[in-house]
Design an enzyme around this catalytic site. Structure first.
Site, PDB file in Angstrom:
ATOM      1  CD  GLU A   1      23.243  17.169  89.935  1.00  0.00           C
ATOM      2  OE1 GLU A   1      23.473  17.361  88.670  1.00  0.00           O
ATOM      3  OE2 GLU A   1      24.218  16.120  90.414  1.00  0.00           O
TER       4      GLU A   1
ATOM      5  NE  ARG B   1      23.500  20.620  83.415  1.00  0.00           N
ATOM      6  CZ  ARG B   1      25.060  20.225  83.552  1.00  0.00           C
ATOM      7  NH1 ARG B   1      25.539  20.259  83.100  1.00  0.00           N
ATOM      8  NH2 ARG B   1      25.542  20.213  84.613  1.00  0.00           N
TER       9      ARG B   1
ATOM     10  CB  THR C   1      21.335  22.606  85.733  1.00  0.00           C
ATOM     11  OG1 THR C   1      21.541  21.136  85.830  1.00  0.00           O
ATOM     12  CG2 THR C   1      21.541  23.906  85.238  1.00  0.00           C
TER      13      THR C   1
ATOM     14  CE  LYS D   1      27.338  21.131  90.719  1.00  0.00           C
ATOM     15  NZ  LYS D   1      26.028  21.477  90.524  1.00  0.00           N
TER      16      LYS D   1
END
Length: 219
Positions: free
Chosen positions: A51, A55, A79, A139
């Site tokens: 993952e 960011r 994200t 999640k």
């Protein structure tokens, strides 16, 4: 392993992503030059669902490099907060998406892109919203701050058909406790790719951390 990923057109589901290994590394990359050797180091340690979080300005280029040069890895985008994020990640070669929260727009975009999504939830209402949109592999974020083990245990009753990837506050010292729960398929954690190891190019250390994470076992 849950799925043969070497063929980049292989069908992948959120369950495949969550059950491939005990830990999904949460990766922040600031330098494209780090992407390929880092991915190879993780794969060498037995972790291949990667993952890469959206960011940093370099995140998409890092995904492209991993997708192109490390076919034995499965790069995903973390994200993901909008349909545009999902679309950009898919163009960069991401094969799954992880979001810190959930909106129907993000879910719809990922569905249209055939991009398996692990939506972020922290409350019962958010779980119900995700389920209404067809998502049952979720999640739990931020896991420790939002109730941790006690919350996951409480959810086993009303949400017994949901599986979770707790992320946020998960470390080597508590990962096994989370993995022991019946409704936890894997955990997410940033400890596999420390910033100082990236900066120094200590790929052997990342491989060792990945190997230890891959050795964690579900009860």
């Amino acid at each position: 392993m849950a799925v043969n990923v070497n063929g980049q057109n292989a069908v992948l589901t959120a369950q495949d992503v969550m059950r491939d290994a005990p830990v999904i590394p949460v990766i922040v990359l600031n330098d494209v030059a780090h992407a390929v050797p880092m991915a190879r180091a993780l794969v060498a340690g037995g972790i291949r669902m990667l993952e890469v979080t959206l960011r940093t300005p370099q995140a998409l280029a890092c995904m492209e490099a991993i997708a192109r040069d490390v076919p034995e890895a499965v790069v995903g985008a973390g994200t993901v907060r909008s349909a545009a994020d999902a679309q950009a990640a898919a163009r960069a070669g991401a094969r799954f998406a992880v979001s810190p929260g959930f909106t129907p727009a993000v879910g719809s975009a990922c569905r249209d892109l055939n991009l398996p999504l692990l939506p972020g939830v922290a409350t019962g209402s958010e779980i119900m919203m995700a389920q209404e949109e067809g998502f049952g592999a979720l999640k739990f974020f931020p896991a420790v701050q939002a109730g941790g083990l006690a919350m996951l245990k409480a959810w086993q009753g009303p949400f017994g058909d949901v599986v979770f990837c707790p992320t946020g506050g998960i470390q080597p010292g508590n990962a096994a406790e989370f993995l022991a729960l019946g409704n936890v398929a894997c955990v997410g954690g940033s400890w596999l790719v420390p910033a100082d190891a990236l900066a120094s190019g200590d790929w052997a250390r990342i491989t060792e951390l990945a190997r230890a994470a891959a050795a964690l076992r579900k009860a």
